[in-house]
Motif scaffolding. Structure first.
Motif, PDB file in Angstrom:
ATOM      1  N   VAL A  54      67.907 138.224   6.065  1.00 30.32           N
ATOM      2  CA  VAL A  54      68.827 137.117   5.835  1.00 30.32           C
ATOM      3  C   VAL A  54      67.999 135.836   5.763  1.00 30.32           C
ATOM      4  O   VAL A  54      67.230 135.532   6.681  1.00 30.32           O
ATOM      5  N   GLU A  86      68.060 131.686   5.218  1.00 30.53           N
ATOM      6  CA  GLU A  86      68.819 130.444   5.189  1.00 30.53           C
ATOM      7  C   GLU A  86      67.913 129.400   4.539  1.00 30.53           C
ATOM      8  O   GLU A  86      66.882 129.048   5.079  1.00 30.53           O
ATOM      9  N   ARG A 128      72.650 130.820   1.560  1.00 22.64           N
ATOM     10  CA  ARG A 128      72.278 131.933   2.427  1.00 22.64           C
ATOM     11  C   ARG A 128      72.079 133.129   1.505  1.00 22.64           C
ATOM     12  O   ARG A 128      72.928 133.427   0.666  1.00 22.64           O
ATOM     13  N   CYS A 146      70.941 137.234   1.269  1.00 20.09           N
ATOM     14  CA  CYS A 146      70.772 138.491   2.002  1.00 20.09           C
ATOM     15  C   CYS A 146      70.127 139.504   1.055  1.00 20.09           C
ATOM     16  O   CYS A 146      70.621 139.733  -0.047  1.00 20.09           O
ATOM     17  N   TYR A 196      73.927 136.192  -2.511  1.00 20.11           N
ATOM     18  CA  TYR A 196      73.746 134.801  -2.099  1.00 20.11           C
ATOM     19  C   TYR A 196      75.047 134.024  -2.227  1.00 20.11           C
ATOM     20  O   TYR A 196      75.911 134.356  -3.021  1.00 20.11           O
ATOM     21  N   ILE A 204      76.086 127.501   1.545  1.00 15.97           N
ATOM     22  CA  ILE A 204      76.443 127.257   2.944  1.00 15.97           C
ATOM     23  C   ILE A 204      76.701 125.765   3.113  1.00 15.97           C
ATOM     24  O   ILE A 204      76.089 124.936   2.453  1.00 15.97           O
ATOM     25  N   GLY A 221      76.746 125.612   8.373  1.00 11.38           N
ATOM     26  CA  GLY A 221      76.253 126.977   8.203  1.00 11.38           C
ATOM     27  C   GLY A 221      77.306 127.976   7.770  1.00 11.38           C
ATOM     28  O   GLY A 221      77.049 129.163   7.728  1.00 11.38           O
TER      29      GLY A 221
END
Length: 106
Positions: A44, A46, A53, A55, A67, A70, A74
């Motif tokens: 993951v 950030e 974000r 993944c 994706y 964010i 968050g």
């Protein structure tokens, strides 16, 4: 090391973009835990530079890059986008392309 190209792409992003951090929950290092099997690859990211974000995951099928934007806290209410890849090399190339696109959009 498995997924070397993907980790290299992540390291380049980490070195060149401020506010990038990633957490690696991959099970390829320890495939069995007390709770059972883990994902082969689960990272993951950030990315504060692009406010996304990301993944990167693989269980038994294709590698997937997912994706979504964010917010400042968050959280995201937006629909995530996905890229399916046939292999590690394609996933690393798609990841690099994604970083370029996200930088251009920012």
């Amino acid at each position: 090391m498995q997924y070397r190209d993907i980790y290299k792409a992540l390291e380049r992003r980490w070195k060149t973009a401020p506010g990038v951090r990633f957490m690696d929950f991959s099970g390829w290092r320890q495939p069995h835990t007390a709770l059972g099997r883990r994902s082969r690859l689960l990272v993951v990211v950030e990315d504060q530079a692009s406010m996304r974000r990301i993944c990167i995951s693989q269980n038994n099928g294709p590698l997937t890059i997912t994706y979504a934007p964010i917010g400042s806290q968050g959280y995201s209410n937006a629909q995530p986008m996905s890229i399916c890849c046939k292999n590690e090399e394609q996933a690393a190339m798609e990841l690099e392309r994604l970083f370029v696109r996200l930088d251009q959009a920012a």
